[in-house]
Each structure stands twice: as C-alpha cells, then as structure tokens.
Enzyme design. Structure first.
Site, mmCIF file in Angstrom:
data_model
loop_
_atom_site.group_PDB
_atom_site.id
_atom_site.type_symbol
_atom_site.label_atom_id
_atom_site.label_comp_id
_atom_site.label_asym_id
_atom_site.label_seq_id
_atom_site.Cartn_x
_atom_site.Cartn_y
_atom_site.Cartn_z
ATOM 1 N N LYS A 177 -13.299 27.319 -11.902
ATOM 2 C CA LYS A 177 -14.467 26.695 -12.530
ATOM 3 C C LYS A 177 -15.022 25.562 -11.659
ATOM 4 C CE LYS A 177 -17.352 25.005 -15.336
ATOM 5 N NZ LYS A 177 -18.378 25.565 -16.184
ATOM 6 N N CYS A 179 -22.333 19.041 -15.471
ATOM 7 C CA CYS A 179 -21.364 19.952 -14.846
ATOM 8 C C CYS A 179 -21.369 19.799 -13.337
ATOM 9 C CB CYS A 179 -21.715 21.391 -15.198
ATOM 10 S SG CYS A 179 -21.928 21.641 -16.954
HETATM 11 N N1 SAJ Z 1 -30.879 22.410 -8.965
HETATM 12 C C1 SAJ Z 1 -31.598 22.128 -7.822
HETATM 13 N N2 SAJ Z 1 -31.893 23.156 -6.978
HETATM 14 C C2 SAJ Z 1 -31.512 24.442 -7.226
HETATM 15 C C3 SAJ Z 1 -30.755 24.714 -8.393
HETATM 16 C C4 SAJ Z 1 -30.451 23.676 -9.249
HETATM 17 O O1 SAJ Z 1 -31.972 20.981 -7.561
HETATM 18 O O2 SAJ Z 1 -31.841 25.311 -6.418
HETATM 19 C C5 SAJ Z 1 -30.541 21.306 -9.896
HETATM 20 C C6 SAJ Z 1 -31.121 21.489 -11.289
HETATM 21 O O3 SAJ Z 1 -32.444 21.038 -11.350
HETATM 22 C C7 SAJ Z 1 -30.182 20.623 -12.105
HETATM 23 C C8 SAJ Z 1 -28.844 20.822 -11.401
HETATM 24 O O4 SAJ Z 1 -29.149 21.316 -10.118
HETATM 25 O O5 SAJ Z 1 -30.543 19.261 -12.040
HETATM 26 C C9 SAJ Z 1 -27.902 21.775 -12.085
HETATM 27 O O6 SAJ Z 1 -28.614 22.887 -12.576
HETATM 28 P P1 SAJ Z 1 -28.082 24.384 -12.493
HETATM 29 O O7 SAJ Z 1 -29.110 25.268 -13.099
HETATM 30 O O8 SAJ Z 1 -27.681 24.719 -11.106
HETATM 31 O O9 SAJ Z 1 -26.724 24.378 -13.290
HETATM 32 P P2 SAJ Z 1 -26.253 23.838 -14.757
HETATM 33 O O10 SAJ Z 1 -25.672 22.493 -14.577
HETATM 34 O O11 SAJ Z 1 -27.301 24.008 -15.775
HETATM 35 O O12 SAJ Z 1 -25.114 24.925 -15.045
HETATM 36 C C10 SAJ Z 1 -24.054 25.093 -14.111
HETATM 37 C C11 SAJ Z 1 -23.887 26.581 -13.806
HETATM 38 N N3 SAJ Z 1 -23.001 26.750 -12.669
HETATM 39 C C12 SAJ Z 1 -23.318 27.539 -11.624
HETATM 40 O O13 SAJ Z 1 -24.377 28.133 -11.537
HETATM 41 C C13 SAJ Z 1 -22.285 27.685 -10.554
HETATM 42 C C14 SAJ Z 1 -23.338 27.285 -15.028
HETATM 43 O O14 SAJ Z 1 -23.055 28.647 -14.729
HETATM 44 C C15 SAJ Z 1 -22.060 26.589 -15.514
HETATM 45 O O15 SAJ Z 1 -21.531 27.211 -16.677
HETATM 46 C C16 SAJ Z 1 -22.440 25.161 -15.883
HETATM 47 O O16 SAJ Z 1 -22.886 24.515 -14.682
HETATM 48 C C17 SAJ Z 1 -21.230 24.461 -16.452
HETATM 49 O O17 SAJ Z 1 -21.157 24.329 -17.675
HETATM 50 O O18 SAJ Z 1 -20.322 24.100 -15.681
#
Ligand code: SAJ
Length: 416
Positions: free
Chosen positions: A211, A265
């Site tokens: 995770k 996360c």
């Molecule tokens: N972000 C960027 N650029 C990107 C992708 C995301 O700046 O290209 C930013 C988003 O705006 C946000 C942050 O990253 O601020 C996190 O967003 P996210 O969509 O990447 O992830 P979370 O936090 O919503 O969910 C993540 C997911 N993990 C992965 O994709 C590896 C999800 O599958 C997990 O279950 C979740 O964390 C968790 O609960 O741990």
C-alpha cells in the site's frame, strides 16, 4: 465458519463505503464510529460526505435493515478497522486510533473472529494491533498451537480512488496479508462477496508495504512532473506541451504537474517508508520535499503577479485537493489561499469553489477571504489563479485565458 455478521470500525471515506457494499452483498453490518453525528446520519440512511453513488448504497442498505450504525462494537464474525492513521510532527505514523479501536473491540471477541486492519499503516502495524488486542484479552491467541481460542488477524489495504470509490471497491484487485496464511484466506472469503478483482494473498508486512509503495510510486512520479514544471517555467517552455509531446514516446508516461500533492494518502504514506529506513529512502523523501515545495512556488508566482499593487484582488478557483470532489483535507489549494490571505492582508481573496457553500474553517480566520461566484471573480480579480481543474470550471477556460492567469493545472493549455 461462514461470515454473516461484520462490524466496521470507523465510518469515514473507506469504512462507510466498505460497510455499505458488504451490506449490499447480503451481510449484516454494524458500522461503529465515535462521532455521534455520523452514527445518527448513517442510521437515517444519510452520508456525511460526498462520494458518488455512496448515498444510494447506504440508503438502500439501511432501509433493508442490513446496515446499522452504533457507538460501540457488538459481537460479529469479522471486524474491519478503518480508522485514520495520521502523521505526527516529525512525519512519524500515529497509530493511536488503531490502538483505540483494538481496545474497544477486544471485549466483544469470543474467539474465532477475523480482525482486519484496512487503514494505511507502517510495516508491523497489523501485528502491533493484534498485540494490543491480546494485551486486553490474554485469554485469546493468534497461534493454533496454544490451548486458547484463536483470533485471525490480517491486513487488507484499500486502494480506491476518492471520487470512484464505489466502482473501484468492486473492480480493483485486492491484497490480503495475513499474520497467518489462514487469516489471509479468511479475509479473502470475506472480500470476495463483493470484490470482482483478483484477490492476492501474502503476509501482513508485505501487504502493508504494498500500500505504501503504490502511493509512493505515484508521489515520485508527480514530483517528477512538478519539478519539470518549475524547470520549464525557468527556461520559458510550456510544461503542458512539453509533457504532451514527451508522452508520445511509447515508454514515457509523465503525470501532470499541479499546485502540490494533497489528500490524506499520497502526501502522507511515503513518509511511513522514510520513517522505517530514513537513510535509504532518499528518492522517496526528495519527492515529498519537491511536492511539498510546490504550493510556495505558486504563492511566489502570485506575489510576482500582484507586485506593485497596494490592495490587489486575487481570484482563486478551487479549494479541493483534486478535481470534482469536496474534500479539502491536506489540500494544496487551501494552503495557497491561506498563504495568500496571510501574506497580503490588504488583498481581497475571492474564492470560487462550487463544491462548498461557505468559507471553510481553515480560512475562516481571514477577514479578506470571500466565497464568490465565477462571474464576480472574473470581473474583479487583478490576477486569476486556477488551483483545481474542476469540470465545473471548464466553461471558464476561454475567459480565464484572456486575463492575467496563473494556471497551476494546465486547464487552459492546448488540448492534451
Ligand atoms: N496529482 C497531481 N498530478 C497528477 C495526479 C495527481 O498533481 O498527475 C495530485 C492530485 O491533484 C492530488 C494528489 O495528487 O492533489 C493525489 O491525488 P490522486 O488522484 O493521485 O490520489 P488520491 O490521493 O485521491 O488517491 C490515492 C490513490 N493511489 C494511487 O493512485 C496509487 C488511490 O488508489 C488510493 O486508494 C488512495 O490514494 C489511498 O487511499 O491511499
């Protein structure tokens, strides 16, 4: 022993969807939460936060009598612990909620139960949770060789994406890490009632690390994009075009830069790896630092844009930590708006956020922050700062592009 009755401890962003989907699959589920408002809301069939489709599941499960919320655990065949595991001051994990859950759960156990930890946790946390239960209940054991009733303890991390939880709960593959192989098998038997993805069994520490590694992988890759955005800005290159073109390579897939990494996360989990191997986790730590530095970089861009104006009007679009949700936890957008309000006490900060209906608590102390609609922000802002690319903002792209704009998400960039 079949599992018919499940107790889910913690009715938050993960616990409530999991409780609802188990109930929807025909099990009898009690959701346990320390927050009485949450307990009351769930018992009325309501959801205390926004997650697409969840409300329908909760309403249906409560109406069918298969989901009920309570303040304290009741006997069940299996328990799922889905409580927060935040970070403390030096980035070390805070397992106090897990410990509290273990303590509250222990008296209801009779032996034979499956106890699952779902909260994102540092390596070893599942064993520690089991230890806390056994501290309360020395009459129980984890070991079949002991002449005592056994409990089966496993770690089953959630990996659902906020905003797509009800879909990904069903479709994602799941990892089940048991303290014993039997515990992992029992966990699989429970989750396969709703999980259509593949269920992969391992030991608890590998599952805990899996995770953390998933979210660190994403953090490191976002850090790469964020670092590129700063370099591209320095040399006058459009980072969105740069990434779009580089991604035409068959083995390159750069993520998108933004104002920083938010949520509870990705901005937290990599630190749990750093915490267990501080000298070895160099890239993981640096990625965290790069992403954490991005909000300040955006702030400096705003500072440059309004330099020379005694009382500027700054229009900020979006507060959520990512598009199309109302979750403001650990949001870089909130951090940037806070810093703008604090750094420019003479500025007026107009915030457009269609997913909230009042200035949130994090910003309430600032008299110079107001929640407005987009037309006022567009008309009055000396500088427009796009912080979240909500779908609701897409129609504003042309208007924004004609104004003095800091677009941290590339919403107004050429199509990707
Ligand atoms: N972000 C960027 N650029 C990107 C992708 C995301 O700046 O290209 C930013 C988003 O705006 C946000 C942050 O990253 O601020 C996190 O967003 P996210 O969509 O990447 O992830 P979370 O936090 O919503 O969910 C993540 C997911 N993990 C992965 O994709 C590896 C999800 O599958 C997990 O279950 C979740 O964390 C968790 O609960 O741990």
């Amino acid at each position: 022993m079949g599992i018919n009755k499940v107790g889910v401890i913690g009715l938050g962003y993960i616990g409530l969807p999991t409780a609802a989907i188990l109930a929807d699959s025909g099990l009898s589920v009690t959701g346990i939460d320390v927050d009485l408002d949450t307990v009351d809301a769930v018992n009325r069939g309501e959801v205390p936060f926004v997650e697409p489709d969840l409300a329908g599941y909760v309403k249906g499960a409560v109406a069918a009598g298969r989901l009920r919320a309570a303040h304290a655990p009741e006997p069940a065949d299996a328990f799922i612990v889905a409580v927060p595991t935040p970070m403390m001051g030096e980035h070390e994990p805070d397992l106090s909620y897990v410990r509290a859950a273990a303590k509250v759960l222990a008296p209801t156990l009779t032996g034979g139960e499956l106890v699952i930890l779902e909260s994102t946790s540092p390596p070893g946390a599942t064993r520690q949770m089991a230890g806390w239960i056994l501290d309360e209940r020395p009459d129980l054991s984890l070991d079949a060789a002991d002449d005592k009733p056994m409990i089966h303890v496993a770690y089953c991390p959630e990996r659902v994406l906020p905003g797509r939880v009800m879909v990904e709960l069903v479709t994602n593959d799941r990892i089940m890490g048991g303290l014993t192989p039997e515990a992992a098998e029992r966990a699989r038997d429970l989750y396969q009632v709703f999980c259509q993805g593949e269920i992969l069994l391992t030991d608890s520490v590998t599952a805990e690390m899996t995770k953390l590694v998933e979210n660190s992988f994403r953090d490191v890759n976002i850090a790469f994009a964020n670092e590129l955005s700063v370099i591209a800005d320095r040399i006058g290159v459009d980072v969105w075009e740069l990434i779009r073109l580089a991604n035409r390579h068959p083995r390159v897939n750069i993520l998108q830069p933004g104002p920083g990494v938010g949520g509870h996360c990705i901005a937290v989990d990599p630190w749990f790896i750093v915490d267990v191997a501080p000298e070895k986790a160099r890239l993981i730590r640096t990625a965290r630092e790069v992403n954490d530095a991005k909000p300040r970089w955006v702030l400096h861009k705003v500072l440059d844009a309004v330099a020379g104006s005694a009382s500027p009007v700054i229009a900020a679009y979006g507060l959520a930590f990512k598009p199309n949700i109302d979750d403001l936890r650990e949001s870089p957008a909130v951090e940037i708006v806070r810093e703008m309000a604090a750094t420019f006490p003479n500025a007026e900060v107009l915030v457009v956020e269609p997913h909230v209906d009042a200035v949130p608590v994090q910003l309430a102390e600032f008299g110079n922050v107001r929640l407005v609609d987009a037309s006022e922000a567009l008309a009055r802002g000396d500088v427009q700062v796009l912080l979240v690319d909500h779908a609701a903002f897409r129609g504003l792209a042309e208007d924004l592009a004609r104004r003095r704009l800091i677009d941290t998400r590339g919403m107004t960039a050429a199509p990707r």
